[in-house]
Design a protein around this motif. Structure first.
Motif, mmCIF file in Angstrom:
data_model
loop_
_atom_site.group_PDB
_atom_site.id
_atom_site.type_symbol
_atom_site.label_atom_id
_atom_site.label_comp_id
_atom_site.label_asym_id
_atom_site.label_seq_id
_atom_site.Cartn_x
_atom_site.Cartn_y
_atom_site.Cartn_z
ATOM 1 N N SER A 169 -1.110 1.237 11.264
ATOM 2 C CA SER A 169 -0.508 1.906 10.109
ATOM 3 C C SER A 169 -1.367 1.724 8.870
ATOM 4 O O SER A 169 -1.534 2.654 8.065
ATOM 5 N N SER A 183 0.827 -1.208 0.000
ATOM 6 C CA SER A 183 0.000 0.000 0.000
ATOM 7 C C SER A 183 0.857 1.253 0.000
ATOM 8 O O SER A 183 0.569 2.222 -0.714
ATOM 9 N N VAL A 184 1.927 1.259 0.799
ATOM 10 C CA VAL A 184 2.764 2.458 0.876
ATOM 11 C C VAL A 184 3.807 2.507 -0.230
ATOM 12 O O VAL A 184 4.549 3.485 -0.340
ATOM 13 N N TRP A 237 5.867 4.233 8.837
ATOM 14 C CA TRP A 237 4.712 3.362 9.014
ATOM 15 C C TRP A 237 5.115 2.195 9.913
ATOM 16 O O TRP A 237 5.495 1.135 9.432
ATOM 17 N N ARG A 251 -5.721 8.110 4.767
ATOM 18 C CA ARG A 251 -4.990 9.107 3.977
ATOM 19 C C ARG A 251 -5.342 8.971 2.493
ATOM 20 O O ARG A 251 -5.509 9.963 1.798
ATOM 21 N N ARG A 252 -5.473 7.721 2.044
ATOM 22 C CA ARG A 252 -5.739 7.490 0.619
ATOM 23 C C ARG A 252 -7.121 7.980 0.225
ATOM 24 O O ARG A 252 -7.306 8.532 -0.853
ATOM 25 N N TRP A 281 -3.061 4.632 6.665
ATOM 26 C CA TRP A 281 -2.833 4.756 5.222
ATOM 27 C C TRP A 281 -4.156 4.842 4.457
ATOM 28 O O TRP A 281 -4.312 5.665 3.554
ATOM 29 N N GLN A 282 -5.098 3.972 4.817
ATOM 30 C CA GLN A 282 -6.374 3.963 4.114
ATOM 31 C C GLN A 282 -7.133 5.273 4.312
ATOM 32 O O GLN A 282 -7.779 5.777 3.387
ATOM 33 N N GLN A 287 5.213 10.656 -0.200
ATOM 34 C CA GLN A 287 4.226 11.281 0.671
ATOM 35 C C GLN A 287 4.495 12.774 0.802
ATOM 36 O O GLN A 287 3.566 13.599 0.779
#
Length: 711
Positions: free
Chosen positions: A63, A21-22, A52, A70-71, A67-68, A443
């Motif tokens: 984490s 993901s990252v 993360w 943020r996405r 992330w999700q 990022q």
């Protein structure tokens, strides 16, 4: 009935989900096309370095949830500063449940448009490229969220566009590649400068050249001239002041007064075979400081002073911070700002502001130096275009910046702390490489609205007709190495390739500049096609253009590249033929384990035979026993230059070293002091060297071949 619950997701699967993901690549193909895997331990280490935490299942889950969020943020207020779109295409706004939201757009042209996002949360297609102002109306109805909407053309400005403007049947242009620092002229104090570049451009323009590609002009460390590698800059947003040439701005009388106390020392440095960077740089800065004081204090210099003030105003806060860093570093006990007193590490802190107040004149001098370079570059590019060049200067963009430099200090949130750019183990380097430069954080790019990336592109394109992007593979993925670890402990991190290429395309058109991507090394499948679709030229180098062991005929070279005989990291034609590079590697212990000098020499002998065959060098093509001294190397150089000129690539660039028949290369990878990297100077000024009848014949031959293909 059983009450047992289904087991939760496998911990390893969740870790991999977070890693991917990252942007970490958990699987990839090596240079030998063998599959490689990122172990779970390295995944955890890299994730922690990337911000993360993934030490255990709980950290992984936290984490991943962050992330999700943020996405796909829940509110428009959490959108990044810039959204990026393709011309004429719908653009999805990454906000949960965004469908139906009202928006208003003010285009750069002044036209406005408004409406509502469709059911899929998409903005309508926009035809006008540029950086537009976008507002979303929030649920409260009395407030709005403003963002920049960058709309990019489908591809870069290309040589096809230039050919259409000049009514050429097809693009078949040529130019010269030069190490700027290696140019020589009277009064240069021992370092190649912009006046010498201007002189070179005038000569090759008369010979028919359309471009001059130069080594990177990024800002180095003015207070530490022993750190002179053009590919490890302090900042890619500003210029290397050691290449400033006051001749591009000031009259002869003013210059003579400024140079008078230093003329003897400058002449001594100018006569050296290799650049003495510390001595020459400090001598040149002393002379330029005397000139600066004249501009600041003499009433006759009012016009120049006004230009300097305007340049400083236009440069804004980023210019001020860079110049402030230069002065801070000159006064600091340590060159590395990460070892400075904590109060000095904050570029916007009170202690730094107080320092700036106390050193106003020194900071203004640093601004003056940047102005000199910018003004000089502007003059060189304008003169090149007026002399008939279709492209003019092609700037070079390094892959990263030194983590101890101005760019990392000024905007640390945009760069990765504690991670260095490098390359994984491959056939050429069994241990991988660590280049010691910091990269943008994906990022950080998004969170800043790509501010640093755009500033870097604009600085390079401001006075150029083209841009070569070093290691363009890094726009898709970069091998990042944790500080203190070997290159083997690194990992690939994915970058937002599509958005980066959109911005490159947009800036390319705004500056009407072509783009070349250095695509050598381990290239992931499909990347070259994606670059070509965006109008980015790849690079075809003589030594690598082969089918099996045989060199390709000229007509078989890729047509979406820039063709060249060699690069700054590779041997010249003469050096290759004479095995000069093999002797250097053997002498310095750079041969790989198991490599035998005698076997390498035999392999080179076979390669010489293959080169002779490919280039159709008359009289020796059937000689199976070619020795490096059995053929006139000048004939070999002529044949290789013609071979590259005959390729159907839209642009061919010829290193000045090959045009002049020199045998030493600019840089020998894997060395620093052992080989005189970035220190070699031309034996004589370029205009004088290019008057040699042999060289003039080469230029005439190249121009005739290239010009004949486009008419």
């Amino acid at each position: 009935m059983s009450t047992a619950q289904e087991p939760g997701p496998d911990a390893g699967a969740q870790l991999r989900q977070l890693a991917e993901s990252v942007g970490l690549l958990c699987e990839w193909d090596g240079s030998d096309n063998q599959p490689q895997t990122l172990s779970e331990d390295r995944q955890r280490t890299m994730l922690a370095r990337l911000g993360w935490p993934a030490g255990d299942a709980e950290e992984v889950a936290a984490s991943l949830a962050r992330w999700q969020a943020r996405r796909w943020p829940a509110a428009f207020e959490h959108l990044p500063p810039m959204l990026i779109a393709d011309q004429g295409q719908l653009t999805q706004v990454p906000v949960a449940d965004s469908g139906g939201c009202a928006f208003a757009i003010r285009l750069e042209s002044g036209e406005t448009m408004d409406g509502h996002l469709d059911d899929n949360g998409c903005l309508p297609a926009i035809q006008e490229t540029g950086y537009h102002h976008l507002c979303f109306l929030t649920e409260r109805g009395d407030d709005s969220v403003s963002r920049i909407l960058a709309v990019a053309p489908p591809r870069c400005f290309t040589l096809d566009d230039i050919a259409r403007e000049h009514r050429h049947a097809q693009p078949s242009y040529w130019g010269v590649a030069v190490q700027l620092y290696g140019l020589r002229r009277e009064g240069d104090a021992g370092i190649g400068d912009l006046q010498a570049l201007d002189d070179l451009c005038a000569v090759v323009a008369r010979a028919g050249a359309d471009a001059v590609a130069i080594s990177p002009l990024h800002a180095s460390f003015a207070a530490h001239p022993e750190r002179f590698s053009p590919y490890s800059p302090s900042s890619r947003l500003f210029y290397n002041v050691w290449h400033a040439s006051p001749e591009c701005v000031f009259d002869a009388e003013t210059l003579a007064r400024a140079q008078a106390p230093f003329s003897e020392a400058m002449a001594q440095q100018a006569g050296l075979e290799l650049i003495d960077w510390p001595t020459s740089a400090r001598l040149k800065l002393s002379m330029l400081e005397r000139l600066f004081l004249h501009v600041q204090r003499d009433e006759s210099a009012l016009a120049w002073r006004s230009q300097l003030v305007a340049f400083r105003r236009d440069g804004g806060g980023s210019l001020e911070r860079h110049c402030l860093f230069e002065v801070l570093q000159a006064h600091a006990e340590h060159a590395d700002w990460r070892q400075w007193p904590e109060a000095w590490r904050d570029p916007r802190g009170a202690a730094v502001e107080a320092f700036a107040e106390q050193h106003r004149e020194a900071i203004t001098f640093a601004v003056f130096l940047q102005w000199l370079v910018a003004a000089g570059l502007d003059r060189v590019q304008n003169n090149a275009r007026q002399a008939g060049m279709a492209v003019g200067l092609i700037a070079d963009l390094a892959v990263g910046a030194d983590p101890t430099g101005s760019q990392a200090w000024s905007d640390p949130e945009e760069l990765f702390p504690g991670l260095s750019v490098g390359s994984p183990p491959d056939d050429f380097n069994a241990h991988g490489q660590n280049w010691g430069v910091a990269a943008f954080s994906p990022q950080g790019l998004v969170d800043s609205g790509y501010r640093g990336f755009l500033a870097m592109l604009r600085a390079s394109l401001a006075h150029a007709g083209g841009l070569r992007i070093d290691h363009i593979l890094g726009l898709s993925r970069l091998w990042l190495v944790p500080e203190g670890e070997t290159a083997q402990q690194g990992a690939y991190l994915r970058y937002p390739l599509d958005d980066l290429l959109r911005l490159v395309s947009l800036e390319s058109w705004r500056h009407r500049a072509i783009v070349i991507g250095e695509d050598l090394g381990t290239v992931e499948a499909g990347l070259r096609d994606r670059l070509a679709a965006r109008g980015v030229l790849g690079m075809s180098v003589m030594w690598f253009e082969r089918e099996g062991e045989a060199f390709l005929p000229a007509e078989a070279w890729r047509q979406t590249t820039m063709a060249t005989t060699s690069t700054h990291d590779l041997p010249t034609v003469a050096g290759w033929w004479l095995e000069n590079d093999l002797r250097w590697r053997n002498r310095l212990g750079l041969l790989k384990a198991g490599e035998d000098p005698a076997e390498l020499s035999e392999q080179r002998r076979q390669d010489r035979r293959r080169l002779v065959s490919a280039c159709e060098l008359d009289g020796i093509a059937s000689d199976d026993g070619i020795a490096s001294d059995s053929v006139d190397v000048e004939d070999v150089i002529d044949a290789v230059l013609v071979h590259v000129a005959k390729t159907s690539t839209p642009l061919a660039l010829f290193p000045l070293e090959d045009l002049l028949g020199l045998k030493e290369q600019a840089n020998l990878p894997g060395t620093f002091d052992e080989h005189p990297n970035w220190r070699r100077r031309l034996p004589v000024p370029a205009p004088q060297a290019l008057k040699d009848p042999v060289v003039q014949q080469r230029l005439s031959r190249i121009d005739g071949i290239r010009r004949g293909r486009r008419t």
